[in-house]
Design a protein around this motif. Structure first.
Motif, PDB file in Angstrom:
ATOM      1  N   PRO A   1     -45.710  46.896 -15.199  1.00 41.31           N
ATOM      2  CA  PRO A   1     -45.505  46.732 -13.761  1.00 41.31           C
ATOM      3  C   PRO A   1     -44.255  45.916 -13.476  1.00 41.31           C
ATOM      4  O   PRO A   1     -43.813  45.125 -14.314  1.00 41.31           O
ATOM      5  N   LEU A   2     -43.706  46.072 -12.308  1.00 42.59           N
ATOM      6  CA  LEU A   2     -42.467  45.379 -11.944  1.00 42.59           C
ATOM      7  C   LEU A   2     -42.616  43.867 -12.002  1.00 42.59           C
ATOM      8  O   LEU A   2     -41.666  43.150 -12.321  1.00 42.59           O
ATOM      9  N   TRP A   3     -43.806  43.353 -11.709  1.00 48.50           N
ATOM     10  CA  TRP A   3     -43.969  41.901 -11.675  1.00 48.50           C
ATOM     11  C   TRP A   3     -43.965  41.251 -13.053  1.00 48.50           C
ATOM     12  O   TRP A   3     -43.862  40.035 -13.175  1.00 48.50           O
ATOM     13  N   MET A   4     -44.027  42.042 -14.121  1.00 49.74           N
ATOM     14  CA  MET A   4     -44.273  41.469 -15.446  1.00 49.74           C
ATOM     15  C   MET A   4     -43.047  40.971 -16.218  1.00 49.74           C
ATOM     16  O   MET A   4     -43.124  39.944 -16.907  1.00 49.74           O
ATOM     17  N   PRO A   5     -41.896  41.638 -16.193  1.00 48.23           N
ATOM     18  CA  PRO A   5     -40.770  41.193 -17.030  1.00 48.23           C
ATOM     19  C   PRO A   5     -40.288  39.775 -16.752  1.00 48.23           C
ATOM     20  O   PRO A   5     -39.778  39.112 -17.662  1.00 48.23           O
ATOM     21  N   GLY A   6     -40.441  39.301 -15.509  1.00 47.86           N
ATOM     22  CA  GLY A   6     -40.002  37.945 -15.183  1.00 47.86           C
ATOM     23  C   GLY A   6     -40.768  36.873 -15.915  1.00 47.86           C
ATOM     24  O   GLY A   6     -40.216  36.148 -16.753  1.00 47.86           O
ATOM     25  N   PRO A   7     -42.073  36.741 -15.659  1.00 47.02           N
ATOM     26  CA  PRO A   7     -42.845  35.691 -16.316  1.00 47.02           C
ATOM     27  C   PRO A   7     -42.965  35.856 -17.830  1.00 47.02           C
ATOM     28  O   PRO A   7     -43.182  34.877 -18.544  1.00 47.02           O
ATOM     29  N   GLU A   8     -42.808  37.093 -18.335  1.00 49.84           N
ATOM     30  CA  GLU A   8     -42.895  37.306 -19.776  1.00 49.84           C
ATOM     31  C   GLU A   8     -41.559  37.053 -20.488  1.00 49.84           C
ATOM     32  O   GLU A   8     -41.466  37.174 -21.712  1.00 49.84           O
ATOM     33  N   ASN A   9     -40.514  36.733 -19.685  1.00 55.34           N
ATOM     34  CA  ASN A   9     -39.199  36.377 -20.231  1.00 55.34           C
ATOM     35  C   ASN A   9     -38.509  37.532 -20.958  1.00 55.34           C
ATOM     36  O   ASN A   9     -37.738  37.326 -21.901  1.00 55.34           O
ATOM     37  N   TRP A  10     -38.727  38.758 -20.479  1.00 56.20           N
ATOM     38  CA  TRP A  10     -38.040  39.908 -21.072  1.00 56.20           C
ATOM     39  C   TRP A  10     -36.691  40.174 -20.408  1.00 56.20           C
ATOM     40  O   TRP A  10     -35.866  40.909 -20.965  1.00 56.20           O
TER      41      TRP A  10
ATOM     42  N   ILE B   1     -35.807  50.453 -14.429  1.00 58.11           N
ATOM     43  CA  ILE B   1     -35.808  51.817 -13.909  1.00 58.11           C
ATOM     44  C   ILE B   1     -37.144  52.137 -13.254  1.00 58.11           C
ATOM     45  O   ILE B   1     -38.209  51.818 -13.803  1.00 58.11           O
ATOM     46  N   ALA B   2     -37.107  52.780 -12.092  1.00 58.51           N
ATOM     47  CA  ALA B   2     -38.313  53.273 -11.419  1.00 58.51           C
ATOM     48  C   ALA B   2     -38.383  54.786 -11.623  1.00 58.51           C
ATOM     49  O   ALA B   2     -37.632  55.528 -10.987  1.00 58.51           O
ATOM     50  N   PRO B   3     -39.264  55.273 -12.528  1.00 61.93           N
ATOM     51  CA  PRO B   3     -39.337  56.713 -12.792  1.00 61.93           C
ATOM     52  C   PRO B   3     -40.275  57.473 -11.853  1.00 61.93           C
ATOM     53  O   PRO B   3     -40.440  58.680 -12.008  1.00 61.93           O
ATOM     54  N   ALA B   4     -40.908  56.766 -10.901  1.00 63.43           N
ATOM     55  CA  ALA B   4     -41.796  57.392  -9.908  1.00 63.43           C
ATOM     56  C   ALA B   4     -42.929  58.178 -10.566  1.00 63.43           C
ATOM     57  O   ALA B   4     -43.217  59.316 -10.209  1.00 63.43           O
TER      58      ALA B   4
ATOM     59  N   LYS C   1     -29.327  45.427 -13.943  1.00 68.82           N
ATOM     60  CA  LYS C   1     -29.093  46.548 -13.028  1.00 68.82           C
ATOM     61  C   LYS C   1     -30.417  47.238 -12.694  1.00 68.82           C
ATOM     62  O   LYS C   1     -31.411  47.095 -13.403  1.00 68.82           O
ATOM     63  N   PHE C   2     -30.404  48.023 -11.619  1.00 70.01           N
ATOM     64  CA  PHE C   2     -31.594  48.761 -11.186  1.00 70.01           C
ATOM     65  C   PHE C   2     -31.231  50.240 -11.011  1.00 70.01           C
ATOM     66  O   PHE C   2     -30.152  50.568 -10.539  1.00 70.01           O
ATOM     67  N   TYR C   3     -32.172  51.093 -11.429  1.00 61.28           N
ATOM     68  CA  TYR C   3     -31.957  52.531 -11.247  1.00 61.28           C
ATOM     69  C   TYR C   3     -33.279  53.189 -10.852  1.00 61.28           C
ATOM     70  O   TYR C   3     -34.316  52.923 -11.454  1.00 61.28           O
ATOM     71  N   ARG C   4     -33.233  54.029  -9.830  1.00 63.92           N
ATOM     72  CA  ARG C   4     -34.414  54.776  -9.390  1.00 63.92           C
ATOM     73  C   ARG C   4     -34.170  56.263  -9.637  1.00 63.92           C
ATOM     74  O   ARG C   4     -33.113  56.801  -9.258  1.00 63.92           O
ATOM     75  N   PHE C   5     -35.111  56.941 -10.288  1.00 68.99           N
ATOM     76  CA  PHE C   5     -34.992  58.369 -10.538  1.00 68.99           C
ATOM     77  C   PHE C   5     -34.777  59.118  -9.224  1.00 68.99           C
ATOM     78  O   PHE C   5     -35.385  58.792  -8.200  1.00 68.99           O
ATOM     79  N   THR C   6     -33.929  60.127  -9.262  1.00 70.91           N
ATOM     80  CA  THR C   6     -33.762  61.006  -8.117  1.00 70.91           C
ATOM     81  C   THR C   6     -34.975  61.942  -8.046  1.00 70.91           C
ATOM     82  O   THR C   6     -35.681  62.149  -9.048  1.00 70.91           O
ATOM     83  N   PRO C   7     -35.250  62.540  -6.886  1.00 69.96           N
ATOM     84  CA  PRO C   7     -36.359  63.507  -6.793  1.00 69.96           C
ATOM     85  C   PRO C   7     -36.222  64.639  -7.812  1.00 69.96           C
ATOM     86  O   PRO C   7     -37.234  65.092  -8.368  1.00 69.96           O
TER      87      PRO C   7
ATOM     88  N   ILE D   1     -42.699  50.814 -14.488  1.00 70.86           N
ATOM     89  CA  ILE D   1     -41.237  50.786 -14.586  1.00 70.86           C
ATOM     90  C   ILE D   1     -40.860  50.992 -16.043  1.00 70.86           C
ATOM     91  O   ILE D   1     -41.700  50.933 -16.942  1.00 70.86           O
ATOM     92  N   ILE D   2     -39.576  51.232 -16.250  1.00 71.38           N
ATOM     93  CA  ILE D   2     -39.001  51.257 -17.599  1.00 71.38           C
ATOM     94  C   ILE D   2     -37.937  50.173 -17.633  1.00 71.38           C
ATOM     95  O   ILE D   2     -37.147  50.047 -16.687  1.00 71.38           O
ATOM     96  N   GLY D   3     -37.924  49.385 -18.671  1.00 73.62           N
ATOM     97  CA  GLY D   3     -36.874  48.392 -18.854  1.00 73.62           C
ATOM     98  C   GLY D   3     -36.215  48.596 -20.197  1.00 73.62           C
ATOM     99  O   GLY D   3     -36.902  48.750 -21.200  1.00 73.62           O
TER     100      GLY D   3
END
Length: 357
Positions: free
Chosen positions: A215-224, A232-235, A294-300, A155-157
């Protein structure tokens, strides 16, 4: 520096029964475990669970004596070689910190290949057991591969609200290997190399605007998340190969039934690892929503544009070329074998990186 101890006993110990036969050994193995990540992170939790299960399945014959987190014993890039030197008995490593030492392993980090982390983990485990060249890569560092994570797609944050891929241009982001090059060339971002341990302070001080190669699971426990406005999900698919290694000299001294049990656990690990990834993903999403992220997913179309701008075929050829310079194995043939095995496991995966709609 050797921290672990093999405690000799006067009587024979019964570690566990294997295949209906009781085997014995004359030593109990107490391990020192080292990692550079936080105790609550998924990448740590899964290996504490693994080591606890190994202890249970050997009736306490193998157990962890000491646990050191957040680079208390070694920095991120020192774990692979440090375990080989017996600074710790077992340790968590990521290939991206020492790519020159693991050129074949790093081929599984090629972007845009798969977002099914459990399939990647299963394929790597099969390759480790069947491909001599991959196994030699680890034995050359005097370590035995215990297990590979089930990686999740990057992901991108960033600390800015993002409504399109174009909004990322000019932002400074913590980079991870070649993902940083792609972010710079295709996305117009400014990659800044650093370890994950530096992200919080660097965002807090304004040295960076965000991160990629996470990874998506990381920003939470790392307090970011308090410093993040958009995830952002850049696929781009999975992008890291991380795992647990054991000092090879220690491993060679283990009884055969312990080695066999470890091999069995390694093959079981992808499903257990991906379950913790899914749990961690969901926890980060819930925490992010509560904080107004907010959340954003790249378009195809945006995904295709990034691949085209990057010149993906040239990128793949360069990956093979640079890694071929670091190994006697045929990297192109290795990649073909890996991807053929990966294709076998992908249909078995139900994992998805879930963003709120």
């Amino acid at each position: 520096m050797k921290i672990s101890t093999l405690f000799k006993t006067g009587a024979l110990l019964l570690p566990f029964a294997f295949a209906g036969v009781a085997e014995t050994a004359q030593a109990q193995v107490n391990l020192v475990y080292s990692t550079y990540v936080a105790q609550g992170s998924t990448s740590n939790r899964q290996y504490e669970v693994f080591l606890d299960e190994l202890s249970a399945r050997t009736n306490g014959f193998v157990k962890v004596k000491d646990k050191l987190y957040l680079s208390a014993l070694m920095k991120a890039g020192d774990h692979l070689t440090g375990v080989g030197k017996r600074v710790a008995d077992v340790g968590y490593f990521c290939t991206g910190y020492t790519p020159a030492l693991l050129p074949l392993t790093s081929m599984a980090e090629l972007p845009y290949v798969s977002d099914k982390g459990d399939a990647v983990s299963a394929a790597l485990h099969e390759m480790y057991e069947t491909n001599d060249a991959l196994r030699r890569e680890y034995h050359k560092q005097n370590v035995e591969l215990v297990a590979f994570d089930a990686p999740s797609a990057t992901i991108i944050g960033v600390n800015k609200e993002i409504k399109s891929a174009a909004d990322l241009k000019g932002l400074k982001v913590r980079a991870y290997g070649d993902l940083g090059k792609i972010a710079g060339k295709a996305g117009g971002m400014i990659p800044v190399p650093m370890s994950t341990a530096e992200i919080y302070t660097s965002m807090q001080t304004g040295a960076i605007d965000g991160y990629i190669g996470i990874p998506l699971w990381m920003p939470g426990p790392e307090n970011w998340l308090p410093l993040t406005k958009t995830l952002i999900a850049p696929a781009m698919g999975t992008y890291y190969t991380c795992g647990l290694v054991m000092n090879l000299d220690l491993y060679k001294g283990l009884p055969d039934n312990v080695k066999q049990e470890m091999a069995k656990m390694r093959r079981e690990f992808p499903k257990k690892s991906i379950a913790l990834v899914e749990e961690g993903d969901a926890a980060t999403v819930k925490d992010a929503q509560a904080k107004g992220v907010k959340f954003y997913r790249f378009t195809p179309a945006e995904v295709d544009a990034w691949k085209k701008t990057t010149d993906y075929d040239a990128l793949k050829a360069e990956w093979i070329k640079t890694r071929q310079a670091r190994t006697d194995a045929n990297v192109e043939e290795y990649l073909k074998q890996y991807q053929a095995i990966l294709a076998k496991y992908v249909p078995q995966s139900n994992y998805e990186q879930r963003f709120p709609k």
